[in-house]
Design a protein around this motif. Sequence first.
Motif, mmCIF file in Angstrom:
data_model
loop_
_atom_site.group_PDB
_atom_site.id
_atom_site.type_symbol
_atom_site.label_atom_id
_atom_site.label_comp_id
_atom_site.label_asym_id
_atom_site.label_seq_id
_atom_site.Cartn_x
_atom_site.Cartn_y
_atom_site.Cartn_z
ATOM 1 N N LEU A 14 44.085 20.499 60.073
ATOM 2 C CA LEU A 14 43.617 20.703 58.709
ATOM 3 C C LEU A 14 42.741 19.539 58.258
ATOM 4 O O LEU A 14 41.737 19.730 57.574
ATOM 5 C CB LEU A 14 44.813 20.866 57.765
ATOM 6 C CG LEU A 14 45.614 22.160 57.931
ATOM 7 C CD1 LEU A 14 46.842 22.136 57.028
ATOM 8 C CD2 LEU A 14 44.754 23.374 57.612
ATOM 9 N N SER A 15 43.129 18.332 58.633
ATOM 10 C CA SER A 15 42.324 17.170 58.266
ATOM 11 C C SER A 15 40.944 17.249 58.903
ATOM 12 O O SER A 15 39.933 16.900 58.304
ATOM 13 C CB SER A 15 43.025 15.883 58.713
ATOM 14 O OG SER A 15 44.272 15.749 58.075
ATOM 15 N N LEU A 16 40.920 17.742 60.124
ATOM 16 C CA LEU A 16 39.654 17.863 60.833
ATOM 17 C C LEU A 16 38.747 18.878 60.157
ATOM 18 O O LEU A 16 37.539 18.688 60.037
ATOM 19 C CB LEU A 16 39.921 18.277 62.282
ATOM 20 C CG LEU A 16 38.730 18.264 63.253
ATOM 21 C CD1 LEU A 16 38.173 16.856 63.364
ATOM 22 C CD2 LEU A 16 39.169 18.781 64.615
ATOM 23 N N LEU A 17 39.366 19.976 59.675
ATOM 24 C CA LEU A 17 38.569 21.034 59.055
ATOM 25 C C LEU A 17 38.101 20.661 57.663
ATOM 26 O O LEU A 17 36.965 20.925 57.281
ATOM 27 C CB LEU A 17 39.393 22.333 58.981
ATOM 28 C CG LEU A 17 39.666 23.038 60.307
ATOM 29 C CD1 LEU A 17 40.452 24.312 60.045
ATOM 30 C CD2 LEU A 17 38.381 23.362 61.040
ATOM 31 N N SER A 32 33.231 15.238 70.673
ATOM 32 C CA SER A 32 32.524 16.131 69.768
ATOM 33 C C SER A 32 33.519 16.902 68.915
ATOM 34 O O SER A 32 34.726 16.935 69.195
ATOM 35 C CB SER A 32 31.664 17.113 70.564
ATOM 36 O OG SER A 32 32.499 18.005 71.300
ATOM 37 N N LEU A 33 33.012 17.533 67.857
ATOM 38 C CA LEU A 33 33.859 18.351 66.992
ATOM 39 C C LEU A 33 34.532 19.446 67.804
ATOM 40 O O LEU A 33 35.732 19.716 67.638
ATOM 41 C CB LEU A 33 33.017 18.959 65.866
ATOM 42 C CG LEU A 33 33.745 19.901 64.902
ATOM 43 C CD1 LEU A 33 34.787 19.146 64.100
ATOM 44 C CD2 LEU A 33 32.744 20.578 63.962
ATOM 45 N N GLN A 34 33.781 20.086 68.699
ATOM 46 C CA GLN A 34 34.349 21.150 69.520
ATOM 47 C C GLN A 34 35.475 20.619 70.395
ATOM 48 O O GLN A 34 36.527 21.253 70.528
ATOM 49 C CB GLN A 34 33.262 21.782 70.389
ATOM 50 C CG GLN A 34 33.809 22.878 71.313
ATOM 51 C CD GLN A 34 32.709 23.648 72.017
ATOM 52 O OE1 GLN A 34 31.562 23.651 71.572
ATOM 53 N NE2 GLN A 34 33.057 24.299 73.109
ATOM 54 N N ARG A 54 35.187 29.543 62.458
ATOM 55 C CA ARG A 54 33.726 29.401 62.352
ATOM 56 C C ARG A 54 33.455 28.326 61.302
ATOM 57 O O ARG A 54 33.834 28.479 60.143
ATOM 58 C CB ARG A 54 33.072 30.713 61.948
ATOM 59 C CG ARG A 54 31.539 30.655 61.850
ATOM 60 C CD ARG A 54 31.015 31.994 61.376
ATOM 61 N NE ARG A 54 29.585 31.989 61.151
ATOM 62 C CZ ARG A 54 28.672 32.352 62.049
ATOM 63 N NH1 ARG A 54 29.065 32.739 63.250
ATOM 64 N NH2 ARG A 54 27.387 32.342 61.758
ATOM 65 N N ILE A 55 32.840 27.244 61.702
ATOM 66 C CA ILE A 55 32.538 26.134 60.801
ATOM 67 C C ILE A 55 31.024 25.996 60.711
ATOM 68 O O ILE A 55 30.342 25.863 61.732
ATOM 69 C CB ILE A 55 33.165 24.820 61.305
ATOM 70 C CG1 ILE A 55 34.682 24.988 61.478
ATOM 71 C CG2 ILE A 55 32.868 23.686 60.332
ATOM 72 C CD1 ILE A 55 35.360 23.773 62.069
ATOM 73 N N VAL A 56 30.520 26.042 59.481
ATOM 74 C CA VAL A 56 29.077 26.005 59.257
ATOM 75 C C VAL A 56 28.741 24.852 58.320
ATOM 76 O O VAL A 56 29.421 24.635 57.313
ATOM 77 C CB VAL A 56 28.582 27.335 58.642
ATOM 78 C CG1 VAL A 56 27.074 27.283 58.404
ATOM 79 C CG2 VAL A 56 28.944 28.509 59.541
ATOM 80 N N ASP A 57 27.713 24.112 58.655
ATOM 81 C CA ASP A 57 27.203 23.066 57.773
ATOM 82 C C ASP A 57 26.530 23.752 56.582
ATOM 83 O O ASP A 57 25.522 24.456 56.752
ATOM 84 C CB ASP A 57 26.184 22.211 58.531
ATOM 85 C CG ASP A 57 25.692 21.024 57.704
ATOM 86 O OD1 ASP A 57 25.552 21.173 56.473
ATOM 87 O OD2 ASP A 57 25.451 19.957 58.290
ATOM 88 N N PRO A 58 27.066 23.595 55.359
ATOM 89 C CA PRO A 58 26.515 24.329 54.212
ATOM 90 C C PRO A 58 25.107 23.906 53.832
ATOM 91 O O PRO A 58 24.376 24.670 53.203
ATOM 92 C CB PRO A 58 27.507 24.010 53.082
ATOM 93 C CG PRO A 58 28.120 22.709 53.475
ATOM 94 C CD PRO A 58 28.189 22.727 54.972
ATOM 95 N N ILE A 63 25.706 26.193 62.725
ATOM 96 C CA ILE A 63 27.072 26.478 63.168
ATOM 97 C C ILE A 63 27.582 25.272 63.948
ATOM 98 O O ILE A 63 27.044 24.921 65.003
ATOM 99 C CB ILE A 63 27.121 27.747 64.038
ATOM 100 C CG1 ILE A 63 26.660 28.961 63.228
ATOM 101 C CG2 ILE A 63 28.539 27.975 64.565
ATOM 102 C CD1 ILE A 63 26.595 30.243 64.036
ATOM 103 N N LEU A 64 28.622 24.637 63.428
ATOM 104 C CA LEU A 64 29.171 23.440 64.061
ATOM 105 C C LEU A 64 30.249 23.773 65.079
ATOM 106 O O LEU A 64 30.458 23.033 66.043
ATOM 107 C CB LEU A 64 29.749 22.508 62.992
ATOM 108 C CG LEU A 64 28.788 22.072 61.884
ATOM 109 C CD1 LEU A 64 29.504 21.169 60.892
ATOM 110 C CD2 LEU A 64 27.567 21.372 62.475
ATOM 111 N N TYR A 65 30.944 24.878 64.838
ATOM 112 C CA TYR A 65 32.002 25.274 65.768
ATOM 113 C C TYR A 65 32.250 26.764 65.608
ATOM 114 O O TYR A 65 32.232 27.296 64.491
ATOM 115 C CB TYR A 65 33.294 24.505 65.486
ATOM 116 C CG TYR A 65 34.419 24.821 66.458
ATOM 117 C CD1 TYR A 65 34.565 24.098 67.634
ATOM 118 C CD2 TYR A 65 35.312 25.852 66.203
ATOM 119 C CE1 TYR A 65 35.583 24.385 68.536
ATOM 120 C CE2 TYR A 65 36.331 26.149 67.098
ATOM 121 C CZ TYR A 65 36.461 25.417 68.263
ATOM 122 O OH TYR A 65 37.466 25.714 69.154
#
Length: 271
Positions: A14-17, A32-34, A54-58, A63-65
């Motif tokens: 959760l901290s990572l997200l 890396s994040l992945q 799915r993690i996206v840089d707003p 797409i970061l992951y």
Amino acid sequence: MAERRTLAAAVAFLSLLFGSGCASFPGGGGPSLQEEIDEIISTPPLDQVNWGIRIVDPDRGQILYSRHAHLKFVPASNMKVLSTATALSLLGPEYRYDTEIFGVGTLGESGSVLRGDLLLPATGDPTLSERFYPTAEAPLDSLAQGLWAAGIRTVSGALVVDVSRWDSTTVPGSWMVQNLSGTSGATGGAFSIAEGVLNIEVTAAEEVGSPARTIWWPHLREGALTVEVVTAHPDSTSRGRRVEYLPESRLLRIQGRIPLGSVDTIRVAQR
């Protein structure tokens, strides 16, 4: 120790997200994040779970992951996390809901009689509950006190609650009838008192075989609740109850037995 490791892994994930600046990107000298996410979710028992991420840089839309992002999952209670994060992002932590009441009509000469209706435009205010007030009815009492303070003593019309601000869908199509009576299936909506939960206090009668006494709050429409609970012997091990919602009649029915000298509080969804 296993529980501690699981908790630590979940907190780390959760901290990572949601944390800021806690993940390294390629070229930064660290994993890396992945790699960080893959390591966390491959740790037992998290490796036994199906993950859709799915993690996206707003800012950049990059797409970061992504992991099984195309699959469809039932979000269940995880939806609260997204709802809360969205509310904090759009409304901010200092946002406050306003629930107001208006007079629609004319005032008599004395100013104490409203010849017309009271209109309450519901806003989806989630604070109309015992979490924020002494009782579930207290916020409604405060509205009534406001009318009294304004000099209104008599209203000739009705109280009209406008719930059009939200849609009328309160039950997902995938739910079963058994889901409708539990508090996790409480009805939301633009005007929900006590978070859509009904509290029922069942008190055993003074004689075995007699019907138990029942009170409930907040108020329900007449005929919406039927309680068929019988007082049992104090040594009885047959304490039990069945709570069911009958969609055809919109009736909540509670059946069962309660030992002599006992008091039970039952929480069910308002319907």
